[in-house]
Scaffold this motif. Structure first.
Motif, PDB file in Angstrom:
ATOM      1  N   ILE A   1       0.839  -1.200   0.000  1.00 55.45           N
ATOM      2  CA  ILE A   1       0.000   0.000   0.000  1.00 55.45           C
ATOM      3  C   ILE A   1       0.867   1.240   0.000  1.00 55.45           C
ATOM      4  CG2 ILE A   1      -1.700   1.285   1.341  1.00 55.45           C
ATOM      5  CD1 ILE A   1      -2.784  -1.412   2.288  1.00 55.45           C
ATOM      6  N   GLU A   2       1.868   1.210   0.813  1.00 57.19           N
ATOM      7  CA  GLU A   2       2.777   2.358   0.835  1.00 57.19           C
ATOM      8  C   GLU A   2       3.384   2.565  -0.530  1.00 57.19           C
ATOM      9  OE1 GLU A   2       4.340   1.730   5.310  1.00 57.19           O
ATOM     10  OE2 GLU A   2       5.864   2.062   3.752  1.00 57.19           O
ATOM     11  N   GLY A   3       3.754   1.461  -1.138  1.00 56.23           N
ATOM     12  CA  GLY A   3       4.385   1.566  -2.443  1.00 56.23           C
ATOM     13  C   GLY A   3       3.504   2.295  -3.444  1.00 56.23           C
ATOM     14  N   ARG A   4       2.216   2.178  -3.263  1.00 58.21           N
ATOM     15  CA  ARG A   4       1.316   2.855  -4.192  1.00 58.21           C
ATOM     16  C   ARG A   4       1.070   4.296  -3.760  1.00 58.21           C
ATOM     17  NH1 ARG A   4      -0.696   1.311  -8.997  1.00 58.21           N
ATOM     18  NH2 ARG A   4      -2.749   2.092  -8.419  1.00 58.21           N
ATOM     19  N   GLY A   5       1.646   4.646  -2.642  1.00 53.86           N
ATOM     20  CA  GLY A   5       1.435   5.990  -2.142  1.00 53.86           C
ATOM     21  C   GLY A   5       0.063   6.148  -1.543  1.00 53.86           C
ATOM     22  N   ALA A   6      -0.455   5.069  -1.021  1.00 53.48           N
ATOM     23  CA  ALA A   6      -1.808   5.171  -0.470  1.00 53.48           C
ATOM     24  C   ALA A   6      -1.773   5.149   1.041  1.00 53.48           C
ATOM     25  CB  ALA A   6      -2.651   3.999  -1.000  1.00 53.48           C
ATOM     26  N   GLU A   7      -2.844   5.575   1.587  1.00 52.06           N
ATOM     27  CA  GLU A   7      -2.940   5.690   3.027  1.00 52.06           C
ATOM     28  C   GLU A   7      -3.897   4.633   3.538  1.00 52.06           C
ATOM     29  OE1 GLU A   7      -4.333   9.521   4.088  1.00 52.06           O
ATOM     30  OE2 GLU A   7      -4.712   8.825   6.153  1.00 52.06           O
ATOM     31  N   LEU A   8      -3.507   3.981   4.611  1.00 48.59           N
ATOM     32  CA  LEU A   8      -4.375   2.931   5.174  1.00 48.59           C
ATOM     33  C   LEU A   8      -4.954   3.413   6.486  1.00 48.59           C
ATOM     34  CD1 LEU A   8      -5.462   0.064   5.088  1.00 48.59           C
ATOM     35  CD2 LEU A   8      -3.415  -0.676   6.272  1.00 48.59           C
TER      36      LEU A   8
ATOM     37  N   ALA B   1      -7.567  -3.465  -3.245  1.00 49.11           N
ATOM     38  CA  ALA B   1      -7.788  -2.033  -3.012  1.00 49.11           C
ATOM     39  C   ALA B   1      -6.545  -1.242  -3.385  1.00 49.11           C
ATOM     40  CB  ALA B   1      -8.176  -1.811  -1.562  1.00 49.11           C
ATOM     41  N   ALA B   2      -5.420  -1.755  -2.960  1.00 54.27           N
ATOM     42  CA  ALA B   2      -4.179  -1.041  -3.261  1.00 54.27           C
ATOM     43  C   ALA B   2      -3.978  -0.931  -4.763  1.00 54.27           C
ATOM     44  CB  ALA B   2      -3.006  -1.781  -2.622  1.00 54.27           C
ATOM     45  N   LYS B   3      -4.250  -1.981  -5.481  1.00 58.81           N
ATOM     46  CA  LYS B   3      -4.071  -1.978  -6.934  1.00 58.81           C
ATOM     47  C   LYS B   3      -4.881  -0.893  -7.595  1.00 58.81           C
ATOM     48  CE  LYS B   3      -4.161  -6.601  -7.416  1.00 58.81           C
ATOM     49  NZ  LYS B   3      -4.886  -7.735  -7.988  1.00 58.81           N
ATOM     50  N   PHE B   4      -6.100  -0.745  -7.060  1.00 52.92           N
ATOM     51  CA  PHE B   4      -7.005   0.119  -7.807  1.00 52.92           C
ATOM     52  C   PHE B   4      -7.024   1.563  -7.308  1.00 52.92           C
ATOM     53  CE2 PHE B   4      -8.610  -2.667 -10.840  1.00 52.92           C
ATOM     54  CZ  PHE B   4      -8.702  -3.923 -10.282  1.00 52.92           C
TER      55      PHE B   4
ATOM     56  N   GLY C   1      -0.648   7.621  -5.631  1.00 53.19           N
ATOM     57  CA  GLY C   1      -0.278   8.857  -4.924  1.00 53.19           C
ATOM     58  C   GLY C   1      -1.359   9.397  -4.010  1.00 53.19           C
ATOM     59  N   SER C   2      -2.613   9.230  -4.416  1.00 51.67           N
ATOM     60  CA  SER C   2      -3.652   9.844  -3.585  1.00 51.67           C
ATOM     61  C   SER C   2      -4.628   8.814  -3.078  1.00 51.67           C
ATOM     62  CB  SER C   2      -4.393  10.904  -4.389  1.00 51.67           C
ATOM     63  OG  SER C   2      -4.963  10.270  -5.524  1.00 51.67           O
ATOM     64  N   GLY C   3      -4.093   7.610  -2.975  1.00 57.99           N
ATOM     65  CA  GLY C   3      -5.014   6.543  -2.626  1.00 57.99           C
ATOM     66  C   GLY C   3      -5.361   6.529  -1.146  1.00 57.99           C
TER      67      GLY C   3
ATOM     68  N   GLY D   1     -10.733   4.276  -5.484  1.00 55.13           N
ATOM     69  CA  GLY D   1     -10.348   4.065  -6.875  1.00 55.13           C
ATOM     70  C   GLY D   1     -11.533   4.284  -7.802  1.00 55.13           C
ATOM     71  N   PRO D   2     -11.422   3.797  -9.020  1.00 55.88           N
ATOM     72  CA  PRO D   2     -12.471   4.033 -10.015  1.00 55.88           C
ATOM     73  C   PRO D   2     -13.777   3.293  -9.712  1.00 55.88           C
ATOM     74  CG  PRO D   2     -10.776   2.572 -10.879  1.00 55.88           C
ATOM     75  CD  PRO D   2     -10.285   3.059  -9.552  1.00 55.88           C
ATOM     76  N   GLY D   3     -13.744   2.413  -8.732  1.00 55.82           N
ATOM     77  CA  GLY D   3     -14.998   1.771  -8.396  1.00 55.82           C
ATOM     78  C   GLY D   3     -15.368   0.634  -9.352  1.00 55.82           C
ATOM     79  N   ILE D   4     -16.461   0.000  -9.021  1.00 58.66           N
ATOM     80  CA  ILE D   4     -16.927  -1.143  -9.833  1.00 58.66           C
ATOM     81  C   ILE D   4     -18.288  -0.789 -10.400  1.00 58.66           C
ATOM     82  CG2 ILE D   4     -17.482  -3.589  -9.816  1.00 58.66           C
ATOM     83  CD1 ILE D   4     -15.877  -3.672  -7.124  1.00 58.66           C
ATOM     84  N   PRO D   5     -18.460  -0.884 -11.691  1.00 56.39           N
ATOM     85  CA  PRO D   5     -19.776  -0.565 -12.255  1.00 56.39           C
ATOM     86  C   PRO D   5     -20.854  -1.479 -11.674  1.00 56.39           C
ATOM     87  CG  PRO D   5     -18.123  -0.865 -13.988  1.00 56.39           C
ATOM     88  CD  PRO D   5     -17.477  -1.258 -12.710  1.00 56.39           C
ATOM     89  N   GLU D   6     -22.064  -0.923 -11.564  1.00 56.21           N
ATOM     90  CA  GLU D   6     -23.176  -1.640 -10.941  1.00 56.21           C
ATOM     91  C   GLU D   6     -23.328  -3.048 -11.496  1.00 56.21           C
ATOM     92  OE1 GLU D   6     -24.786   1.237  -8.220  1.00 56.21           O
ATOM     93  OE2 GLU D   6     -25.407  -0.834  -8.614  1.00 56.21           O
ATOM     94  N   GLY D   7     -23.230  -3.176 -12.785  1.00 59.15           N
ATOM     95  CA  GLY D   7     -23.475  -4.487 -13.374  1.00 59.15           C
ATOM     96  C   GLY D   7     -22.421  -5.527 -13.036  1.00 59.15           C
ATOM     97  N   GLU D   8     -21.267  -5.069 -12.588  1.00 56.34           N
ATOM     98  CA  GLU D   8     -20.167  -6.015 -12.363  1.00 56.34           C
ATOM     99  C   GLU D   8     -19.984  -6.382 -10.904  1.00 56.34           C
ATOM    100  OE1 GLU D   8     -16.482  -5.024 -14.210  1.00 56.34           O
ATOM    101  OE2 GLU D   8     -17.478  -4.162 -15.960  1.00 56.34           O
ATOM    102  N   LEU D   9     -20.863  -5.891 -10.028  1.00 57.98           N
ATOM    103  CA  LEU D   9     -20.645  -6.124  -8.605  1.00 57.98           C
ATOM    104  C   LEU D   9     -20.607  -7.601  -8.260  1.00 57.98           C
ATOM    105  CD1 LEU D   9     -22.857  -3.329  -7.023  1.00 57.98           C
ATOM    106  CD2 LEU D   9     -20.364  -3.476  -7.082  1.00 57.98           C
TER     107      LEU D   9
END
Lengths: 124, 937
Positions: free
Chosen positions: B776-783, B814-817, B821-823, B844-852
Motif C-alpha cells: 500500500i505504501e508503495g502505491r502511495g496510499a494511506e491505510l 484495493a491497493a491496486k485500484f 499517490g492519492s489513494g 479508486g475508479p470503483g466497480i460498475p453496478e453491473g459487475e458487482l
C-alpha cells in the motif's frame, strides 16, 4: 527498407521479449495493447507483419484478423498468430480466418524468428 | 332305381371329386403356379353367396311372395356397383394389415381391441348358426325326399334320436370335410387355394344343375306338348299364388327396400363372403370382373325360378308338397331320376360350399379373436414352450365341430317353425349389425373402440330381442305370450312391434330398430372421447388406404427387441421353415445380409407383428410381440408430438394456451435463470481453458527470456538484469497462480484442511494490514483502520490464516485500484445484527453496478482504467469460498467512480466463559455456526 512489425499483445512481458527478438533481427517494431489499437495502427500504416495475440481486452485477436481480412486496403498483410489458445480447434479457426501462421505459447524463440523472417521475406 | 346307397355313393363321389380338386389346386399353389388367379374363378367363388337357400328356397319364396324372392339378389347386384371403390378399399386395407377375418378387420381398426374382436366373433357365430342349420336341413331333406323315389313324400317330422338323424350324420361329415379343407396349416393369410378352387367348381355345378332343371321345366313341362300346359291356365284363376306369379308386381316397397339393403350388406359382411371376397383375394384387379360377372351369375341362377314355381303349383295340389322342394320333386314326379340326382348334387353343392367356407371363417375368428386372447390373458404371455401353432389348429378344429353341432342343435330345436327363407334373413340381420362399424372404419376417423362396442352390442341385443327370441317363441321354445302381448304384458315392448311400430314385416321391423340403435349408440359413445393414438393411427391407415401403398408411417415405438426372440416367437406359430424364409426375405428387402443383422427397430417389430397377425389376428399378434419386445407403453404426449392429428393438437393447444398465459411471467424468470445456468456451465469449461491460458502466458515469457539469455551472451548488463527480473517475477506469478488454482480446487472439492477456532477479527485485521503495508505504501496510499466502533470482542469461529488470506486479498485489490499517490484504503469493523462485518473501501475508479457480482467469478477482473490488471483473477472467488465456508457472505458495493467497497460478514461468536463480558452481552447472542462440515449456503 526496414521491415515494420506490429506486435499486438496485452501482456507487457511478452511484448518486451518480442520487441527484443525482432529488433535484434533488424526489424522496426511498433506495439498495440488491445484489438482496437491494433486495427487503428494497421489502418494508419500497414505493417509488413502483424504478430497477433488472441486474448485481449476490447477486441480479441480473431475479430481483429477477420476485420483485417475483410478490409481490402489492408487484407494482404501477413499475420502470425501467437497465442496461449493452442487447441487444434482454435488453430484451425485462426488459419481458417486467414492467418498465415499460428504459433502456440509458450513458443520457441528460434521458431518465432524463423517464421517471422519467412513471412517478411515473402512480401519483399 | 334310386336307392339310398346310390345316392350316398354319388354324394361321396362328388365330395371326393371336390377334395381331389382342392388338393390339386393346393399342390399347384405350392409349386407357385396358382390356378385361382383367374378373375373368373374369383367371381365364381363369390357365388358361394347362393346357398341351398337359393337353390331350394327361391322357388318357395316365389310361390309365397311373387317377385319378392328377387330382393335377395337385387341387393347384392346393387352392392356390386359400389365394389369398384368400396371393396377395393377393403381389400387393400386387409392386405396391408394382414387381416384374416371380419372380426380382425373391425378390431384392428378400433385400437386393435381384442374385446371388440371377440364381440364380433360372438355376434357372427350366433347370427350364422341358423343359416348353417338351414343348409343341414336342406341336405337332410333332399336326401330323404330322394330316397322315397318315385314317391313324392314330404319327410315326416319325426323325432329320431340324434344318431339316427340324417342331419346329424351330415353335420359330422361336413365337419370332417371342413377340417381337412381348412386346417392343414396355420398361416391364415396364406390363402386357401384348394378351398377357393373347390368353391368355384361348386358354383358351376349348382348353376348347371339349376339351369338344367329350369330348362327341362320350361321347355318340357310347360312348353308345347308338355305335361302341364293343358290344365295350367284353367286353374290359374283358383290359385292365388299362381295368379300372383303370372301377373307379377312389386308389393310392399318398404319391404323390398329393407330386404334389398339387408342382402346388399350381407353379401359383404357375412363371414364367408368376407373370406372369399377379401381374405382369399389374390389380386385387386380381379374385382373388376366380379363387378359384372357376379350379378350375371345371380341373374342366371334366378332365371328359371318363376317357371319352376308355376310348374310346381300346377303339378302339385295345394299344400301337399312344400314349395321349397319343387326343384327336386318336379323331376321326381315326372320320372326324371337322373335329373333329380343332378338336382340333389346341385343342392349338395350349394349347401356344402356355404358350410365349408362359413365354418372355416368362423373357426378362424373363434380361434384368433375369442380363444387366443383368453389364453394369452391366462398365460400372461409367458413362454410355455408349447407348440402354439398346433394348439391353434386344434382350437380351430374344435371350433368347426362345435359350430356344426350347434347348427344341428338349432335345426332340431327351431328349424321346423320356419320356411327356409326366414332363417336366412335372420342371419342377414345379425351380420348387418357390422355395417355401421365397417362403414365408419372406412370413411370416418372419429370412431372409438367403446363406440364400436356400444353400437355392436346395442344392435345385437335389439336383433336378439326382435328376431331371434321370437323365432324361438314361434317354435315353442319360449312361451308365446312373449310375442303377444309382450313380456310382462307390456304392449310397447312387444318384440315384433316395438314401441307401437306394428304392421311391419318382422325383418324390416328388426332392421329398423337394430340399425337405429346401433348407429346412435356408436355415434354417441364415440363422441365421448377423441380417438387415442392407436385408433388414430389405424384410422389413418384405413381411411387413407388409397393414399399410401404401405402402412402409414413407421409406428412410434420405444422398446428393446431381440431379433432372435422375435424369430423364436414367430416360429412357435408358423414353424421354423416359414419363419426363416419370411425373415430372410425381409432382411433382403432392408439391404441386410442375414436376419440376425436386422436392426431391432420399429420397422422390424412391425414386420414381425404383420407376419404373426396373418396367423393369429392383429390384436393377438400385437400382444405377443409386445411381450417379447418389452415395449414401453406409449405416452400420449410423445405420440402427439409426431402424429399430425388436427383434432388432438387443437384440443391440446387450447389447453396449452390457457396454461401459457398463466405461466408467462414465471417462464421469463425461468428463462433468465436458465441462461444464467448455461452461462455458469460455460464458465466451468471456460475455467479450464482460462487456467491453461493463464498458465501458458507466464510460461511463454519464462521460456522466451530464458532462450534469449541463453542464446545471446552479449546482451548488455542493464538489459540482462531487466530480463532476469522479468524471469523471476513471471516465475513468481506462475507459482502464485498454480497455488491459487490448487487452493481453489481443494476448497471446492472439500479436501481443504480447515483449522477452526475462535478468531479475533481485530487481530486478523492487524496482521493483514501489516502484510500488505508495504504494497500500500508503495502505491502511495494511506491505510486507515477503524475497529473501535465495535463493542466487545469481535470473535468468529473460523480459520485464522484463511481469514487473513481473504483480507490480504481485499487489501491488495484495493491497493491496486487506488489512484497512485492519492489513494486511500479504509478498513472498517462493525457489529451488525448478530454478525461481524469487515469492510475494505478504496477511492479508486470503483466497480460498475453491473459487475458487482461478476468480479467474484473466476478469472473475471474488473476493468480498471484500461490497464491489464496484475493478478490472477482467482483471489475473490477463493475469498468467497472461504467466507461462505464459515457461514458468512462477501459482497461488493459502490458504483463506477464512487470507489469500491468490499465487505464480508461472519456470524459472531458469543463470548466464551472466562472472558470479560462487555456490553456485547446486551446483544442477543447468536447461535454459533458449526463451520466444519457445513454446506455452503
Amino acid at each position: 527498407m526496414t521491415k515494420r512489425v506490429l506486435i499486438v499483445d496485452d501482456e507487457p512481458n511478452i511484448v518486451i521479449s518480442l520487441e527484443f527478438l525482432l529488433k535484434r533481427e533488424g526489424f522496426a517494431v511498433s506495439v498495440a495493447r488491445d484489438g482496437e489499437e491494433a486495427l487503428a495502427a494497421i489502418r494508419a500504416q500497414v505493417p509488413d507483419l502483424v504478430i497477433l495475440d488472441v486474448m485481449m481486452p476490447k477486441l480479441d485477436g480473431f475479430s481483429v484478423l477477420s476485420a483485417v481480412r475483410a478490409d481490402p486496403a489492408v487484407a494482404a498483410v501477413p499475420v502470425l498468430m501467437l497465442t496461449a489458445k493452442g487447441r487444434e480447434a482454435e488453430q484451425k479457426k485462426g488459419l481458417g480466418l486467414g492467418a498465415n501462421a499460428y504459433l502456440p505459447k509458450p513458443f520457441s524463440t528460434h521458431e518465432l524468428v524463423a517464421k517471422a523472417k519467412a513471412l517478411l521475406s515473402g512480401s519483399a | 332305381m334310386i336307392t339310398g346307397p346310390l345316392i350316398v355313393g354319388v354324394a361321396c363321389a362328388y365330395l371326393g371329386l371336390l377334395f381331389a380338386l382342392a388338393y390339386w389346386a393346393d399342390r399347384r399353389a405350392d409349386q407357385g403356379r396358382s390356378v385361382i388367379g383367374h378373375p373368373t374363378i374369383y367371381a365364381l367363388s363369390l357365388a358361394v353367396y347362393c346357398t341351398a337357400w337359393t337353390f331350394y328356397g327361391s322357388v318357395g319364396r316365389a310361390t309365397a311372395t311373387g317377385l319378392g324372392f328377387l330382393t335377395i339378389y337385387l341387393g347384392p347386384t346393387l352392392a356390386a356397383l359400389l365394389w369398384a371403390s368400396l371393396l377395393v378399399k377393403i381389400v387393400r386395407i386387409s392386405k396391408s394389415q394382414r387381416i384374416t377375418s371380419i372380426a380382425d378387420f373391425i378390431a384392428s381398426r378400433y385400437g386393435m381391441s381384442q374385446l371388440l374382436g371377440g364381440l364380433v366373433t360372438v355376434i357372427a357365430v350366433v347370427g350364422v348358426i341358423p343359416y348353417i342349420s338351414l343348409q343341414l336341413k336342406a341336405i337332410a331333406w333332399s336326401f330323404t325326399i330322394l330316397l322315397h323315389y318315385p314317391e313324392v313324400r314330404m319327410p315326416r317330422v319325426l323325432d329320431p334320436a340324434f344318431w339316427q338323424d340324417t342331419a346329424f350324420v351330415v353335420a359330422l361329415l361336413l365337419a370332417a370335410f371342413t377340417m381337412v379343407f381348412g386346417t392343414r396349416h396355420l398361416d391364415a393369410s396364406e390363402r386357401h387355394e384348394g378351398m377357393v378352387a373347390a368353391i368355384a367348381f361348386e358354383s358351376i355345378v349348382k348353376l348347371c344343375a339349376f339351369l338344367a332343371v329350369g330348362l327341362w321345366v320350361t321347355f318340357s313341362l310347360l312348353g308345347p306338348g308338355g305335361a302341364l300346359t293343358g290344365d295350367g291356365l284353367a286353374s290359374a284363376a283358383d290359385n292365388p299364388h299362381l295368379a300372383m306369379l303370372l301377373s307379377p308386381r312389386i308389393s310392399a316397397p318398404g319391404d323390398w327396400f329393407a330386404i334389398s339393403l339387408l342382402a346388399g350388406l350381407a353379401v359383404m359382411l357375412l363371414p364367408r363372403q368376407f373370406q372369399v371376397a377379401v381374405v382369399e383375394n389374390s389380386d385387386q384387379r380381379q374385382i373388376r370382373r366380379a363387378i359384372w360377372l357376379f350379378p350375371f351369375y345371380l341373374l342366371l341362377i334366378n332365371l328359371f325360378v318363376i317357371p319352376i314355381a308355376v310348374a310346381g303349383l300346377l303339378a302339385f295340389p295345394q299344400g301337399s308338397v312344400d314349395p321349397d322342394t319343387f326343384v327336386l320333386t318336379l323331376p321326381m314326379a315326372y320320372e326324371q331320376p337322373w335329373l333329380a340326382l343332378v338336382v340333389f348334387i346341385g343342392g349338395l353343392s350349394a349347401a356344402t360350399g356355404m358350410v365349408i367356407v362359413e365354418t372355416i371363417a368362423l373357426s378362424t375368428m373363434v380361434s384368433n379373436d375369442l380363444v387366443l386372447p383368453l389364453l394369452l390373458r391366462r398365460w400372461q404371455s409367458q413362454a410355455t414352450g408349447a407348440d402354439l401353432g398346433r394348439l391353434l389348429l386344434r382350437i380351430r378344429r374344435l371350433a368347426i365341430v362345435a359350430i356344426l353341432l350347434l347348427g344341428y342343435l338349432y335345426y332340431r330345436l327351431a328349424g321346423e317353425a320356419y320356411a327356409l327363407v326366414a332363417i336366412g334373413l335372420i342371419s342377414f340381420a345379425a351380420v348387418a349389425q357390422f355395417a355401421p362399424a365397417v362403414v365408419a372404419a372406412l370413411y370416418w376417423r372419429g370412431g372409438t373402440r367403446e363406440g364400436a362396442l356400444a353400437g355392436l352390442s346395442a344392435g345385437f341385443l335389439v336383433w336378439l330381442y326382435t328376431l331371434l327370441l321370437p323365432s324361438f317363441a314361434k317354435s315353442g321354445w319360449l312361451p308365446a305370450a312373449f310375442l303377444d302381448p309382450g313380456p310382462f304384458g307390456i304392449d310397447l315392448l312387444k318384440p315384433q312391434a316395438l314401441f307401437g311400430l306394428s304392421g311391419w314385416n318382422e325383418i324390416t321391423h328388426c332392421l329398423f330398430w337394430s340399425l337405429t340403435t346401433n348407429v346412435l349408440a356408436f355415434l354417441a359413445v364415440s363422441s365421448l372421447r377423441a380417438p387415442d393414438a392407436t385408433e388414430a393411427a389405424q384410422a389413418s391407415a384405413y381411411v387413407d388406404a388409397f393414399k399410401h401403398g404401405r402402412p402409414a408411417g413407421l409406428p412410434i415405438w420405444r422398446g428393446s427387441a431381440e431379433i432372435a426372440e422375435l424369430m423364436a416367437l414367430a416360429e412357435r406359430f408358423l414353424g421354423t421353415e416359414r419363419t426363416r424364409r419370411a425373415f430372410a426375405d425381409f432382411a433382403l428387402s432392408r439391404g441386410v445380409a442375414a436376419p440376425g443383422d436386422l436392426p431391432p427397430d420399429a420397422q422390424t417389430v412391425r414386420f414381425a407383428e404383420t407376419l404373426l397377425s396373418g396367423a393369429i389376428g392383429g390384436a393377438s399378434a400385437r400382444v405377443m410381440v409386445a411381450s417379447v419386445t418389452e415395449e414401453e407403453t406409449l405416452g400420449i404426449d410423445e405420440v402427439l408430438n409426431i402424429l399430425d392429428e388436427a383434432s388432438q393438437i387443437r384440443a391440446y393447444s387450447r389447453e396449452l394456451e390457457q396454461k401459457s398465459r398463466a405461466l408467462e411471467a414465471a417462464t421469463s424468470e425461468l428463462r433468465a435463470a436458465n441462461l444464467r445456468l448455461q452461462e455458469l456451465d460455460r464458465l466451468k469449461d471456460d475455467f479450464m481453458s482460462s487456467v491453461t491460458h493463464e498458465l501458458r502466458t507466464p510460461l511463454a515469457s519464462i521460456r522466451a527470456f530464458s532462450e534469449i539469455l541463453h542464446d545471446d551472451p552479449d546482451i548488455e548488463l542493464g538489459e540482462r538484469k531487466r530480463f532476469l527480473g522479468i524471469l523471476v517475477s513471471e516465475t513468481e506469478r506462475l507459482s502464485r497462480l498454480v497455488n491459487q488454482v490448487l487452493d481453489l480446487a481443494k476448497i471446492e472439492s472439500g479436501h481443504a484442511d480447515w483449522l477452526v477456532e475462535p478468531v479475533d477479527l481485530r487481530e486478523v485485521i492487524a496482521q493483514s494490514a501489516a502484510t500488505t503495508g508495504r504494497l500500500i505504501e508503495g502505491r502511495g496510499a494511506e491505510l486507515v483502520v477503524h475497529t473501535d466502533h465495535c463493542d466487545g470482542e469481535p470473535l468468529v469461529l473460523a480459520d485464522r490464516d484463511r481469514l487473513i488470506q481473504v483480507l490480504v486479498n481485499l487489501l491488495s485489490n484495493a491497493a491496486k485500484f487506488t489512484p497512485a499517490g492519492s489513494g486511500q484504503v479504509e478498513i472498517r469493523l462493525t457489529r451488525w445484527d448478530g454478525a461481524l462485518r469487515v469492510c475494505v473501501a478504496d477511492n479508486g475508479p470503483g466497480i460498475p453496478e453491473g459487475e458487482l457480482e461478476l468480479i467474484f467469478e473466476k478469472f473475471r477482473q474488473a476493468s480498471a482504467g484500461g490497464d491489464k490488471p496484475v493478478g490472477t483473477g482467482l483471489g475473490l472467488p477463493i475469498s468467497r469460498q472461504i467466507v461462505e465456508h464459515f457461514g458468512g457472505r462477501i459482497w461488493a458495493e459502490g458504483g463506477a467512480e464512487k470507489g469500491a467497497t468490499l465487505c464480508f460478514e461472519l456470524p459472531a461468536l458469543a463470548a466464551g466463559p472466562g472472558r470479560p463480558r462487555s456490553q456485547a452481552a446486551a446483544q442477543p447472542p447468536t447461535p454459533p455456526s458449526q463451520p466444519a462440515g457445513e454446506t455452503r449456503p
